[in-house]
Design a protein around this motif. Structure first.
Motif, PDB file in Angstrom:
ATOM      1  N   ARG A 162       0.838  -1.204   0.000  1.00  0.00           N
ATOM      2  CA  ARG A 162       0.000   0.000   0.000  1.00  0.00           C
ATOM      3  C   ARG A 162       0.874   1.255   0.000  1.00  0.00           C
ATOM      4  O   ARG A 162       0.628   2.189  -0.765  1.00  0.00           O
ATOM      5  CB  ARG A 162      -0.933   0.003   1.212  1.00  0.00           C
ATOM      6  N   VAL A 163       1.914   1.272   0.831  1.00  0.00           N
ATOM      7  CA  VAL A 163       2.818   2.420   0.872  1.00  0.00           C
ATOM      8  C   VAL A 163       3.527   2.574  -0.471  1.00  0.00           C
ATOM      9  O   VAL A 163       3.618   3.675  -1.019  1.00  0.00           O
ATOM     10  CB  VAL A 163       3.835   2.275   2.030  1.00  0.00           C
ATOM     11  N   ALA A 164       4.024   1.467  -1.025  1.00  0.00           N
ATOM     12  CA  ALA A 164       4.706   1.511  -2.317  1.00  0.00           C
ATOM     13  C   ALA A 164       3.767   2.016  -3.411  1.00  0.00           C
ATOM     14  O   ALA A 164       4.162   2.849  -4.233  1.00  0.00           O
ATOM     15  CB  ALA A 164       5.252   0.126  -2.676  1.00  0.00           C
ATOM     16  N   ALA A 165       2.521   1.555  -3.411  1.00  0.00           N
ATOM     17  CA  ALA A 165       1.554   1.990  -4.421  1.00  0.00           C
ATOM     18  C   ALA A 165       1.263   3.488  -4.292  1.00  0.00           C
ATOM     19  O   ALA A 165       1.154   4.194  -5.300  1.00  0.00           O
ATOM     20  CB  ALA A 165       0.261   1.185  -4.296  1.00  0.00           C
ATOM     21  N   SER A 166       1.160   3.965  -3.061  1.00  0.00           N
ATOM     22  CA  SER A 166       0.915   5.400  -2.845  1.00  0.00           C
ATOM     23  C   SER A 166       2.075   6.230  -3.371  1.00  0.00           C
ATOM     24  O   SER A 166       1.866   7.271  -4.005  1.00  0.00           O
ATOM     25  CB  SER A 166       0.715   5.692  -1.351  1.00  0.00           C
ATOM     26  N   LEU A 167       3.297   5.783  -3.108  1.00  0.00           N
ATOM     27  CA  LEU A 167       4.470   6.509  -3.590  1.00  0.00           C
ATOM     28  C   LEU A 167       4.544   6.465  -5.112  1.00  0.00           C
ATOM     29  O   LEU A 167       4.824   7.473  -5.761  1.00  0.00           O
ATOM     30  CB  LEU A 167       5.740   5.939  -2.975  1.00  0.00           C
ATOM     31  N   ARG A 168       4.263   5.298  -5.686  1.00  0.00           N
ATOM     32  CA  ARG A 168       4.291   5.177  -7.146  1.00  0.00           C
ATOM     33  C   ARG A 168       3.217   6.036  -7.790  1.00  0.00           C
ATOM     34  O   ARG A 168       3.425   6.598  -8.870  1.00  0.00           O
ATOM     35  CB  ARG A 168       4.144   3.713  -7.547  1.00  0.00           C
ATOM     36  N   ALA A 169       2.050   6.152  -7.133  1.00  0.00           N
ATOM     37  CA  ALA A 169       0.971   6.997  -7.660  1.00  0.00           C
ATOM     38  C   ALA A 169       1.400   8.467  -7.689  1.00  0.00           C
ATOM     39  O   ALA A 169       0.901   9.246  -8.498  1.00  0.00           O
ATOM     40  CB  ALA A 169      -0.292   6.827  -6.816  1.00  0.00           C
ATOM     41  N   ALA A 170       2.350   8.812  -6.812  1.00  0.00           N
ATOM     42  CA  ALA A 170       2.891  10.175  -6.788  1.00  0.00           C
ATOM     43  C   ALA A 170       4.109  10.289  -7.701  1.00  0.00           C
ATOM     44  O   ALA A 170       4.874  11.242  -7.600  1.00  0.00           O
ATOM     45  CB  ALA A 170       3.251  10.560  -5.362  1.00  0.00           C
ATOM     46  N   ASP A 171       4.279   9.296  -8.574  1.00  0.00           N
ATOM     47  CA  ASP A 171       5.379   9.261  -9.549  1.00  0.00           C
ATOM     48  C   ASP A 171       6.758   9.194  -8.883  1.00  0.00           C
ATOM     49  O   ASP A 171       7.719   9.786  -9.344  1.00  0.00           O
ATOM     50  CB  ASP A 171       5.295  10.445 -10.505  1.00  0.00           C
ATOM     51  N   ILE A 172       6.814   8.451  -7.767  1.00  0.00           N
ATOM     52  CA  ILE A 172       8.072   8.235  -7.049  1.00  0.00           C
ATOM     53  C   ILE A 172       8.512   6.797  -7.300  1.00  0.00           C
ATOM     54  O   ILE A 172       7.736   5.860  -7.105  1.00  0.00           O
ATOM     55  CB  ILE A 172       7.904   8.498  -5.548  1.00  0.00           C
ATOM     56  N   SER A 173       9.746   6.630  -7.741  1.00  0.00           N
ATOM     57  CA  SER A 173      10.292   5.300  -8.001  1.00  0.00           C
ATOM     58  C   SER A 173      10.469   4.561  -6.675  1.00  0.00           C
ATOM     59  O   SER A 173      10.967   5.126  -5.700  1.00  0.00           O
ATOM     60  CB  SER A 173      11.638   5.433  -8.713  1.00  0.00           C
ATOM     61  N   VAL A 174      10.071   3.293  -6.651  1.00  0.00           N
ATOM     62  CA  VAL A 174      10.102   2.504  -5.417  1.00  0.00           C
ATOM     63  C   VAL A 174      10.756   1.155  -5.669  1.00  0.00           C
ATOM     64  O   VAL A 174      10.445   0.475  -6.643  1.00  0.00           O
ATOM     65  CB  VAL A 174       8.668   2.268  -4.880  1.00  0.00           C
ATOM     66  N   ASP A 175      11.686   0.782  -4.787  1.00  0.00           N
ATOM     67  CA  ASP A 175      12.255  -0.564  -4.768  1.00  0.00           C
ATOM     68  C   ASP A 175      11.785  -1.198  -3.469  1.00  0.00           C
ATOM     69  O   ASP A 175      12.169  -0.756  -2.389  1.00  0.00           O
ATOM     70  CB  ASP A 175      13.788  -0.500  -4.822  1.00  0.00           C
ATOM     71  N   LEU A 176      10.924  -2.189  -3.554  1.00  0.00           N
ATOM     72  CA  LEU A 176      10.303  -2.810  -2.388  1.00  0.00           C
ATOM     73  C   LEU A 176      11.084  -4.055  -1.991  1.00  0.00           C
ATOM     74  O   LEU A 176      11.191  -5.000  -2.766  1.00  0.00           O
ATOM     75  CB  LEU A 176       8.847  -3.149  -2.716  1.00  0.00           C
ATOM     76  N   VAL A 177      11.644  -4.060  -0.776  1.00  0.00           N
ATOM     77  CA  VAL A 177      12.384  -5.211  -0.259  1.00  0.00           C
ATOM     78  C   VAL A 177      11.484  -5.916   0.750  1.00  0.00           C
ATOM     79  O   VAL A 177      11.125  -5.338   1.772  1.00  0.00           O
ATOM     80  CB  VAL A 177      13.705  -4.767   0.428  1.00  0.00           C
ATOM     81  N   LEU A 178      11.119  -7.153   0.458  1.00  0.00           N
ATOM     82  CA  LEU A 178      10.183  -7.882   1.315  1.00  0.00           C
ATOM     83  C   LEU A 178      10.863  -8.860   2.269  1.00  0.00           C
ATOM     84  O   LEU A 178      10.253  -9.308   3.225  1.00  0.00           O
ATOM     85  CB  LEU A 178       9.157  -8.624   0.458  1.00  0.00           C
ATOM     86  N   GLU A 179      12.131  -9.183   2.009  1.00  0.00           N
ATOM     87  CA  GLU A 179      12.838 -10.083   2.909  1.00  0.00           C
ATOM     88  C   GLU A 179      13.242  -9.319   4.167  1.00  0.00           C
ATOM     89  O   GLU A 179      13.408  -8.114   4.133  1.00  0.00           O
ATOM     90  CB  GLU A 179      14.132 -10.630   2.287  1.00  0.00           C
ATOM     91  N   GLU A 180      13.415 -10.056   5.259  1.00  0.00           N
ATOM     92  CA  GLU A 180      13.924  -9.422   6.472  1.00  0.00           C
ATOM     93  C   GLU A 180      15.401  -9.143   6.278  1.00  0.00           C
ATOM     94  O   GLU A 180      16.185 -10.049   6.009  1.00  0.00           O
ATOM     95  CB  GLU A 180      13.716 -10.328   7.683  1.00  0.00           C
TER      96      GLU A 180
END
Length: 69
Positions: A8-26
């Motif tokens: 959800r946070v990544a999608a919100s940032l991407r909707a604001a045209d911000i590039s996002v690299d999502l790391v899901l591993e601990e």
């Protein structure tokens, strides 16, 4: 599982045209910040169990010089 909130946070940032690299591993924060430096990221968003429980995320500005003590 923090995936839904992280997505959800990544999608919100991407909707604001911000590039996002999502790391899901601990990963340790040190690894995350080094990875951000390698990628040339301007900011790092850290999201953990405690942050999700109070609807907060930690944003680190990578442009601010690090100081050592």
């Amino acid at each position: 599982d923090l995936f839904p909130e992280a997505a959800r946070v990544a999608a919100s940032l991407r909707a604001a045209d911000i590039s996002v690299d999502l790391v899901l591993e601990e990963k340790k924060p040190k690894w995350l910040f080094k990875q951000a430096d390698r990628l040339g990221a301007s900011h790092v968003v850290l999201l953990g169990d405690e942050e999700v429980s109070i609807m907060l995320c930690f944003i680190s500005d990578q442009k601010i010089p690090k100081t050592s003590t």
